[in-house]
Design a protein around this motif. Structure first.
Motif, mmCIF file in Angstrom:
data_model
loop_
_atom_site.group_PDB
_atom_site.id
_atom_site.type_symbol
_atom_site.label_atom_id
_atom_site.label_comp_id
_atom_site.label_asym_id
_atom_site.label_seq_id
_atom_site.Cartn_x
_atom_site.Cartn_y
_atom_site.Cartn_z
ATOM 1 N N GLY A 224 0.829 -1.197 0.000
ATOM 2 C CA GLY A 224 0.000 0.000 0.000
ATOM 3 C C GLY A 224 0.866 1.249 0.000
ATOM 4 N N LEU A 225 0.343 2.313 -0.574
ATOM 5 C CA LEU A 225 1.063 3.586 -0.583
ATOM 6 C C LEU A 225 0.093 4.705 -0.242
ATOM 7 C CD1 LEU A 225 3.753 4.815 -3.057
ATOM 8 C CD2 LEU A 225 1.838 6.312 -2.479
ATOM 9 N N LEU A 226 0.417 5.442 0.804
ATOM 10 C CA LEU A 226 -0.318 6.651 1.172
ATOM 11 C C LEU A 226 0.444 7.841 0.590
ATOM 12 C CD1 LEU A 226 -1.238 5.849 4.877
ATOM 13 C CD2 LEU A 226 -2.891 6.273 3.049
ATOM 14 N N ARG A 227 -0.111 8.457 -0.435
ATOM 15 C CA ARG A 227 0.595 9.522 -1.136
ATOM 16 C C ARG A 227 0.703 10.772 -0.267
ATOM 17 N NH1 ARG A 227 4.030 8.938 -5.104
ATOM 18 N NH2 ARG A 227 3.533 10.035 -7.031
ATOM 19 N N ARG A 228 1.936 11.289 -0.153
ATOM 20 C CA ARG A 228 2.263 12.515 0.580
ATOM 21 C C ARG A 228 1.674 12.524 1.998
ATOM 22 N NH1 ARG A 228 0.941 14.927 -4.688
ATOM 23 N NH2 ARG A 228 2.888 15.068 -5.844
ATOM 24 N N ALA A 229 1.720 11.353 2.619
ATOM 25 C CA ALA A 229 1.158 11.235 3.967
ATOM 26 C C ALA A 229 1.876 12.119 4.967
ATOM 27 C CB ALA A 229 1.215 9.777 4.423
ATOM 28 N N GLU A 230 3.167 12.352 4.760
ATOM 29 C CA GLU A 230 3.925 13.190 5.675
ATOM 30 C C GLU A 230 3.346 14.606 5.724
ATOM 31 O OE1 GLU A 230 6.607 13.513 8.619
ATOM 32 O OE2 GLU A 230 6.372 11.690 7.400
ATOM 33 N N GLN A 231 2.776 15.053 4.601
ATOM 34 C CA GLN A 231 2.199 16.391 4.543
ATOM 35 C C GLN A 231 0.715 16.408 4.873
ATOM 36 O OE1 GLN A 231 4.061 15.149 1.720
ATOM 37 N NE2 GLN A 231 5.876 16.020 2.686
ATOM 38 N N THR A 232 -0.016 15.319 4.553
ATOM 39 C CA THR A 232 -1.475 15.352 4.672
ATOM 40 C C THR A 232 -2.032 14.547 5.847
ATOM 41 O OG1 THR A 232 -1.720 13.458 3.175
ATOM 42 C CG2 THR A 232 -1.697 15.660 2.183
ATOM 43 N N VAL A 233 -1.214 13.652 6.426
ATOM 44 C CA VAL A 233 -1.714 12.775 7.487
ATOM 45 C C VAL A 233 -0.964 12.976 8.800
ATOM 46 C CG1 VAL A 233 -2.080 10.378 8.197
ATOM 47 C CG2 VAL A 233 -2.428 11.041 5.787
ATOM 48 N N ALA A 234 0.349 13.046 8.741
ATOM 49 C CA ALA A 234 1.173 13.083 9.948
ATOM 50 C C ALA A 234 0.767 14.238 10.867
ATOM 51 C CB ALA A 234 2.643 13.220 9.565
#
Length: 345
Positions: free
Chosen positions: A280-290
């Motif tokens: 699985g890949l969460l795209r740009r999670a560092e910017q949108t989820v973290a």
């Protein structure tokens, strides 16, 4: 060989191939331009020389790849002539390609351009009035020849000035393929693809997904669309989690590998540690989820979907340990399978 050089738009389909052969048969040096974008044929850039050799061996055509990605991504935001049945900007696409081909003429010392267009073959981009609009807006009036239907159109400068013998051109029209297939036999062409849309923007499902991406439904942001995003949209199972978080899951090992290649800094990858399953890949999670209030919920859902589509054990889908990792991220969690129906896109 004539000192005259012509640049042709080459899709790889029968019509563009025939156009190349018709012009070359008049002793004119033909250079075929194969335009690529993330929406069609972009992977050819990874094997350009192999592709060139293949086309030369099969068809005797000298083809060059031209990457239009950056400009095409911007074009798609607001095409002047609108979209077709789906998210396909066919008229603006042809104008964009011809504009670039015209700009390349000095590089190859080309005298004119040509395409494999056939009058009336496509309802949006190959009507008589539309052909004129394309010529006008690409600034290719009088230097653009359409050899397969030239006898149904006004003579162009290459014909009037004797660079091309108009009597050796054709007057094809309509959506039928019999004339083209007969001409292919005359040229000894036996291997060519069946007529089909190679652009994913004409696909009702992929086109709709890309349209939603451009509309800003994905938290990654419509103002920063990149080539990798478009390529990722074409892979595996796609989900929009709360807040527009974008999750992609591989459906088979080849897609798992492709997803890992499309990983970028700021993405988070997910993988079961207990048994085989999707990457699985969460795209740009560092910017949108973290660090957001929804981080725990999103990770639970994402990990649960990884488990849901993983290998079953005796027909069951038990919980599993899922590793979540990326630049600045490393953790594991026990996840239970979840139903992704409401999040599929």
């Amino acid at each position: 060989m004539s000192e005259i050089t012509a640049l042709g738009l080459y899709s790889g389909g029968l019509d563009s191939l025939l156009a190349c052969r018709v012009i070359a048969a008049q002793g004119i040096r033909v250079i075929a331009l194969k335009f690529v974008t993330p929406f069609f044929d972009h992977d050819l850039l990874t094997r350009e020389e192999e592709f060139q050799r293949e086309v030369m061996r099969k068809h005797g055509v000298d083809v060059r790849l031209v990457d239009l990605s950056e400009g095409y991504i911007e074009l798609l935001r607001n095409p002047a002539h609108g979209y077709g049945k789906h998210f396909n900007p066919c008229i603006d696409c042809k104008i964009f390609m011809l504009t670039r081909a015209r700009e390349l003429m000095p590089r190859y010392d080309a005298s004119f351009l040509f395409t494999g267009e056939v009058l009336g073959q496509r309802p949006m981009s190959q009507r008589r009035d539309t052909l004129r609009v394309i010529e006008r807006d690409s600034k290719c009036e009088d230097i653009l020849l359409r050899p397969l239907c030239a006898k149904r159109l006004d003579p162009t400068r290459p014909e009037r000035e004797g660079m091309v013998d108009r009597e050796k051109l054709y007057g094809f029209s309509g959506r039928g393929r019999k004339d083209q297939m007969a001409l292919a036999r005359e040229f000894g062409i036996t291997e060519y693809p069946a007529p089909a849309g190679g652009c994913i923007l004409t696909d009702p499902n992929l086109g709709a997904r890309i349209e939603r991406f451009y509309q800003g439904h994905f938290a990654t942001g419509r103002e920063s669309i990149e080539v990798g995003d478009i390529k990722l949209l074409q892979v595996g199972r796609q989900f929009l989690l709360p807040g527009g978080t974008w999750l992609v899951l591989g459906r088979k090992q080849a897609e798992n590998e492709r997803i890992k290649k499309l990983y970028e800094p700021g993405d988070w990858l997910l993988k079961m540690e207990d048994r085989p399953g999707p990457t699985g890949l969460l795209r740009r999670a560092e910017q949108t989820v973290a660090g957001t209030e929804q981080e725990e919920e999103i990770l639970r859902l994402a990990a649960g979907l990884v488990v849901r589509y993983g290998k079953k054990i005796h027909g069951e889908t038990p919980p599993a340990t899922v590793r979540i990792y990326g630049e600045g991220k490393e953790e594991t969690m026990t996840a239970h399978p979840v139903d992704g129906t409401d999040f599929a896109c």
